[in-house]
Design a protein around this motif. Structure first.
Motif, mmCIF file in Angstrom:
data_model
loop_
_atom_site.group_PDB
_atom_site.id
_atom_site.type_symbol
_atom_site.label_atom_id
_atom_site.label_comp_id
_atom_site.label_asym_id
_atom_site.label_seq_id
_atom_site.Cartn_x
_atom_site.Cartn_y
_atom_site.Cartn_z
ATOM 1 N N LEU A 1 -6.580 -6.160 -1.973
ATOM 2 C CA LEU A 1 -5.952 -6.216 -3.136
ATOM 3 C C LEU A 1 -4.539 -6.753 -2.927
ATOM 4 C CD1 LEU A 1 -6.797 -3.013 -5.247
ATOM 5 C CD2 LEU A 1 -7.595 -5.296 -5.627
ATOM 6 N N ALA A 2 -3.850 -6.132 -1.750
ATOM 7 C CA ALA A 2 -2.598 -6.710 -1.401
ATOM 8 C C ALA A 2 -2.657 -8.164 -1.232
ATOM 9 C CB ALA A 2 -2.097 -6.220 -0.191
ATOM 10 N N LYS A 3 -3.586 -8.547 -0.337
ATOM 11 C CA LYS A 3 -3.875 -10.178 -0.067
ATOM 12 C C LYS A 3 -4.106 -10.840 -1.291
ATOM 13 C CE LYS A 3 -6.993 -13.039 2.543
ATOM 14 N NZ LYS A 3 -8.342 -13.172 3.083
ATOM 15 N N GLU A 4 -4.649 -10.459 -2.273
ATOM 16 C CA GLU A 4 -4.690 -11.512 -3.304
ATOM 17 C C GLU A 4 -3.448 -11.368 -3.954
ATOM 18 O OE1 GLU A 4 -7.044 -10.275 -7.796
ATOM 19 O OE2 GLU A 4 -8.429 -10.080 -5.868
ATOM 20 N N GLY B 1 13.987 -12.401 -3.498
ATOM 21 C CA GLY B 1 14.092 -13.240 -4.545
ATOM 22 C C GLY B 1 13.322 -14.628 -4.413
ATOM 23 N N GLU B 2 12.628 -14.680 -3.363
ATOM 24 C CA GLU B 2 11.563 -15.729 -3.013
ATOM 25 C C GLU B 2 9.987 -15.494 -2.933
ATOM 26 O OE1 GLU B 2 12.786 -18.935 -2.523
ATOM 27 O OE2 GLU B 2 14.767 -18.377 -2.880
ATOM 28 N N ILE B 3 9.306 -16.156 -3.702
ATOM 29 C CA ILE B 3 7.975 -16.038 -3.485
ATOM 30 C C ILE B 3 7.520 -16.221 -2.099
ATOM 31 C CG2 ILE B 3 5.629 -16.846 -4.297
ATOM 32 C CD1 ILE B 3 6.677 -18.115 -6.871
ATOM 33 N N GLU B 4 6.853 -14.871 -1.812
ATOM 34 C CA GLU B 4 6.125 -14.783 -0.369
ATOM 35 C C GLU B 4 4.560 -14.925 -0.372
ATOM 36 O OE1 GLU B 4 5.930 -15.129 3.170
ATOM 37 O OE2 GLU B 4 8.120 -14.580 2.931
ATOM 38 N N THR B 5 4.129 -15.723 0.451
ATOM 39 C CA THR B 5 2.615 -16.021 0.661
ATOM 40 C C THR B 5 2.048 -15.355 1.905
ATOM 41 O OG1 THR B 5 2.960 -18.227 1.154
ATOM 42 C CG2 THR B 5 2.720 -17.776 -1.083
ATOM 43 N N ARG B 6 2.930 -14.922 2.740
ATOM 44 C CA ARG B 6 2.269 -14.259 4.026
ATOM 45 C C ARG B 6 2.281 -12.885 4.206
ATOM 46 N NH1 ARG B 6 7.118 -16.351 7.634
ATOM 47 N NH2 ARG B 6 8.130 -15.848 5.571
ATOM 48 N N ARG B 7 1.149 -12.390 4.177
ATOM 49 C CA ARG B 7 0.835 -11.047 3.988
ATOM 50 C C ARG B 7 1.298 -10.146 5.133
ATOM 51 N NH1 ARG B 7 -5.596 -9.799 4.751
ATOM 52 N NH2 ARG B 7 -5.736 -11.027 6.293
ATOM 53 N N GLY B 8 1.513 -10.892 6.285
ATOM 54 C CA GLY B 8 1.854 -10.185 7.360
ATOM 55 C C GLY B 8 3.409 -10.558 7.543
ATOM 56 N N LYS B 9 4.239 -10.963 6.607
ATOM 57 C CA LYS B 9 5.597 -11.092 6.571
ATOM 58 C C LYS B 9 6.302 -9.689 6.909
ATOM 59 C CE LYS B 9 9.857 -12.417 5.303
ATOM 60 N NZ LYS B 9 10.636 -13.041 6.120
ATOM 61 N N LYS B 10 7.156 -9.929 7.730
ATOM 62 C CA LYS B 10 7.845 -8.671 8.571
ATOM 63 C C LYS B 10 9.160 -8.306 7.626
ATOM 64 C CE LYS B 10 6.554 -9.106 13.175
ATOM 65 N NZ LYS B 10 6.728 -9.416 14.724
ATOM 66 N N ILE C 1 -0.461 -11.342 -2.951
ATOM 67 C CA ILE C 1 0.303 -12.458 -2.198
ATOM 68 C C ILE C 1 -0.106 -13.582 -2.303
ATOM 69 C CG2 ILE C 1 1.212 -12.889 0.094
ATOM 70 C CD1 ILE C 1 0.861 -9.693 0.676
ATOM 71 N N GLN C 2 -1.270 -13.970 -2.335
ATOM 72 C CA GLN C 2 -1.924 -15.295 -2.308
ATOM 73 C C GLN C 2 -1.732 -15.769 -3.714
ATOM 74 O OE1 GLN C 2 -6.070 -15.102 -0.774
ATOM 75 N NE2 GLN C 2 -5.386 -15.486 1.289
ATOM 76 N N ASN C 3 -1.832 -15.262 -4.663
ATOM 77 C CA ASN C 3 -1.445 -15.332 -6.061
ATOM 78 C C ASN C 3 -0.112 -15.688 -6.359
ATOM 79 O OD1 ASN C 3 -4.218 -15.439 -6.542
ATOM 80 N ND2 ASN C 3 -4.225 -13.494 -7.662
ATOM 81 N N GLU C 4 0.687 -15.512 -5.616
ATOM 82 C CA GLU C 4 2.070 -15.929 -5.531
ATOM 83 C C GLU C 4 2.950 -14.748 -6.475
ATOM 84 O OE1 GLU C 4 2.993 -19.995 -6.186
ATOM 85 O OE2 GLU C 4 2.423 -20.401 -4.300
ATOM 86 N N GLU C 5 2.395 -13.442 -6.708
ATOM 87 C CA GLU C 5 2.929 -12.566 -7.348
ATOM 88 C C GLU C 5 3.946 -11.685 -6.934
ATOM 89 O OE1 GLU C 5 -0.207 -10.390 -9.993
ATOM 90 O OE2 GLU C 5 -1.633 -12.125 -9.063
ATOM 91 N N VAL C 6 4.219 -11.786 -5.769
ATOM 92 C CA VAL C 6 5.219 -11.167 -5.155
ATOM 93 C C VAL C 6 6.250 -11.875 -4.433
ATOM 94 C CG1 VAL C 6 5.460 -9.413 -2.905
ATOM 95 C CG2 VAL C 6 3.449 -9.506 -4.268
ATOM 96 N N LYS D 1 0.656 -1.328 0.112
ATOM 97 C CA LYS D 1 -0.140 -0.017 -0.151
ATOM 98 C C LYS D 1 0.778 1.215 -0.002
ATOM 99 C CE LYS D 1 -2.844 -1.658 3.695
ATOM 100 N NZ LYS D 1 -3.753 -1.353 4.678
ATOM 101 N N LEU D 2 1.899 1.224 0.772
ATOM 102 C CA LEU D 2 2.969 2.164 0.900
ATOM 103 C C LEU D 2 3.699 2.791 -0.367
ATOM 104 C CD1 LEU D 2 4.237 4.627 2.902
ATOM 105 C CD2 LEU D 2 5.883 2.903 3.176
ATOM 106 N N ALA D 3 3.846 1.492 -1.309
ATOM 107 C CA ALA D 3 4.520 1.871 -2.427
ATOM 108 C C ALA D 3 3.390 1.988 -3.654
ATOM 109 C CB ALA D 3 5.293 0.344 -2.976
ATOM 110 N N ASN D 4 2.199 2.175 -3.170
ATOM 111 C CA ASN D 4 1.074 2.606 -4.178
ATOM 112 C C ASN D 4 1.187 1.339 -5.284
ATOM 113 O OD1 ASN D 4 0.397 5.024 -3.109
ATOM 114 N ND2 ASN D 4 2.114 6.081 -4.212
ATOM 115 N N ILE D 5 1.323 0.346 -4.898
ATOM 116 C CA ILE D 5 1.023 -0.826 -5.755
ATOM 117 C C ILE D 5 -0.287 -1.319 -5.709
ATOM 118 C CG2 ILE D 5 1.660 -3.206 -6.257
ATOM 119 C CD1 ILE D 5 4.292 -2.723 -5.074
ATOM 120 N N VAL D 6 -0.952 -1.217 -4.542
ATOM 121 C CA VAL D 6 -2.089 -1.488 -4.269
ATOM 122 C C VAL D 6 -2.898 -0.439 -3.599
ATOM 123 C CG1 VAL D 6 -2.247 -3.897 -4.241
ATOM 124 C CG2 VAL D 6 -1.963 -2.978 -1.985
#
Length: 68
Positions: A28-31, A42-51, A33-38, A18-23
């Protein structure tokens, strides 16, 4: 590569998108991340709460964001 400056110890992945104005919303951020687009460092991250901390690199849709 765009630098995203944080003033706290960490920022959650969902908040960074959200801060980077991607979503415009957490839903939308959850979607993305869950779709493995982030990737984080270098590694796909599926946890939206990743610190994320300074030095972490987030990638989405060919764009890179460095936590600074």
């Amino acid at each position: 590569m765009k630098k995203i400056e944080i003033t706290t110890e960490f920022i959650k992945l969902e908040q960074l998108l959200k801060l980077a104005n991607i979503v415009s919303s957490g839903g939308l951020a959850k979607e993305l991340i869950q779709n493995e687009e982030v990737k984080v460092n270098g590694e796909i991250e599926t946890r939206r709460g990743k610190k994320l901390r300074k030095g972490d690199l987030v990638e989405y849709n060919g764009n890179q964001f460095l936590i600074d």
